[in-house]
Design an enzyme around this catalytic site. Structure first.
Site, PDB file in Angstrom:
ATOM      1  N   PHE A 126     -22.991  37.801  81.280  1.00 13.31           N
ATOM      2  CA  PHE A 126     -23.886  37.429  80.182  1.00 13.31           C
ATOM      3  C   PHE A 126     -23.621  36.007  79.712  1.00 13.31           C
ATOM      4  O   PHE A 126     -22.509  35.477  79.841  1.00 13.31           O
ATOM      5  CB  PHE A 126     -23.771  38.410  79.009  1.00 13.31           C
ATOM      6  CG  PHE A 126     -22.456  38.396  78.283  1.00 13.31           C
ATOM      7  CD1 PHE A 126     -22.287  37.643  77.122  1.00 13.31           C
ATOM      8  CD2 PHE A 126     -21.385  39.151  78.742  1.00 13.31           C
ATOM      9  CE1 PHE A 126     -21.074  37.631  76.448  1.00 13.31           C
ATOM     10  CE2 PHE A 126     -20.165  39.159  78.058  1.00 13.31           C
ATOM     11  CZ  PHE A 126     -20.017  38.397  76.913  1.00 13.31           C
ATOM     12  N   CYS A 127     -24.674  35.410  79.174  1.00 12.80           N
ATOM     13  CA  CYS A 127     -24.569  34.109  78.498  1.00 12.80           C
ATOM     14  C   CYS A 127     -25.087  34.296  77.082  1.00 12.80           C
ATOM     15  O   CYS A 127     -25.024  35.407  76.548  1.00 12.80           O
ATOM     16  CB  CYS A 127     -25.313  33.023  79.262  1.00 12.80           C
ATOM     17  SG  CYS A 127     -27.086  33.327  79.483  1.00 12.80           S
ATOM     18  N   SER A 128     -25.614  33.266  76.455  1.00  8.97           N
ATOM     19  CA  SER A 128     -26.022  33.381  75.055  1.00  8.97           C
ATOM     20  C   SER A 128     -27.239  34.273  74.858  1.00  8.97           C
ATOM     21  O   SER A 128     -27.239  35.183  74.038  1.00  8.97           O
ATOM     22  CB  SER A 128     -26.320  32.002  74.469  1.00  8.97           C
ATOM     23  OG  SER A 128     -25.150  31.234  74.409  1.00  8.97           O
TER      24      SER A 128
END
Length: 350
Positions: free
Chosen positions: A96-98
């Site tokens: 995951f990222c932001s």
């Protein structure tokens, strides 16, 4: 569980067995708050992320993407190698990222094209936070608290730790908040987590104890700078309460043990200076002098009598525990815990 092209929601990811979350945001983003237990394999350093952001705002999207490719290309071989190592250790890898955008889409697409099967968290950390916000209140209401109250130094925290060692459900809110709740509460502890990270840690703890009796320590609405959920506070107020009472000598001994390390001296003195609105200047100077001389028992007693005890809010309690020995007190509470479910309606209705 609904999975499309290896995209998965946080709620569905909870059903995965033997999984690990991989946070590919920058180190600063990760250190501020993340999914508990996630590891950080960042695509961009904090400085690289700043440069990409400024390029995007002040120049163009295309140039920002080129900068991103330039930065990540140097790190990609090591990053893929680390993912492969995780593949040997876990059945499921969730990246995951932001916001589940460019960073995670690009990396997950590349890895899956190399036949390294990983999941991409839909909406990224933002989606995870939405899940926490939507479910934290409900989870806070699901536990059945047994709440320990008592004056500073009476041994509540020690008792909680002993209960946990005996595999009795406990939630140490002050440990999660990295603060003991008073003006001296930060002394000797690491920096407090962000509000978001605290809520994540609390959610993890609450998830273990749905519909179960759980020992917690009575708190005000804030622990240091951390706000407790109103739903949890309300649940604690309307649950089973125990007043822990200890002789002054025992309280002083506990406080000296907890705060008395030599490396805490500067923090103690700085904190005492903030008590000028509650303790006379003369007494503060006297306390600082005693700290310098290592006379911490005197300091602890004076603080109890002239600050802590005067600020303690009294209320009605369902039971009283006389604590002179934390091990013995913990054993008594284990006995209480073991009979709680045999009592038809022990929780108060208010």
């Amino acid at each position: 569980m609904i999975i499309t092209n290896w995209n998965i929601s946080y709620e569905d990811s909870l059903e995965l067995k033997d999984k690990i979350y991989v946070d590919i945001r920058s180190p600063l983003e990760y250190s501020s708050e993340t999914i508990p237990g996630a590891i950080n394999l960042y695509l961009f350093t904090d400085e690289e992320r700043r440069v990409i952001g400024e390029t995007y705002v002040h120049q163009s999207t295309e140039l920002a993407k080129k900068k991103g490719i330039e930065f990540v290309s140097k790190r990609l071989p090591a990053l893929v190698s680390e993912i492969l190592e995780l593949e040997h250790q876990y059945k499921s890898i969730v990246i995951f990222c932001s916001r589940g955008g460019y960073r995670s889409k690009s990396l997950v697409g590349l890895l899956n094209s190399l036949d390294i099967k990983v999941y991409r968290l839909i909406d990224g950390y933002k989606g995870y936070r939405r899940f926490i916000r939507e479910n934290l209140d409900l989870l806070s209401k699901s536990i059945k608290p047994i709440v320990l109250y008592g004056n500073t130094g009476c041994g509540k925290t020690k008792i909680l730790h002993l209960l946990k060692k005996k595999d009795i459900p406990t939630i140490d809110l002050e440990a999660l908040a990295s603060h003991r709740g008073s003006i001296l509460g930060h002394v000797g502890l690491k920096e407090q987590p962000s509000q978001k990270m605290f809520e994540s840690l609390l959610f993890e703890e609450l998830s273990k104890y749905r519909d179960r009796w759980v020992f917690v320590e009575g708190e005000s609405s804030k622990i240091g700078r951390i706000n407790l959920p109103k739903s949890l506070l309300e649940n604690m107020r309307n649950s089973f309460t125990i007043l822990v009472k200890s002789p002054m000598e025992h309280r002083v001994s506990n406080l000296v043990e907890e705060y008395g390390q030599r490396e805490n001296k500067t923090q103690l003195i700085d904190s005492l200076k903030k008590l000028s609105g509650y303790i006379s200047k003369e007494n503060i100077e006297k306390l600082i002098d005693r700290i310098e001389k290592g006379e911490l028992s005197y300091v602890a007693r004076l603080l109890c009598e002239n600050y802590y005890d005067k600020r303690y809010k009294k209320r009605d309690y369902d039971d009283v525990l006389e604590n002179r020995n934390e091990e013995e007190s913990a054993n008594l509470l284990v006995e209480l815990y073991n009979i709680m479910d045999l009592v038809p309606k022990i929780m108060k209705s208010k």
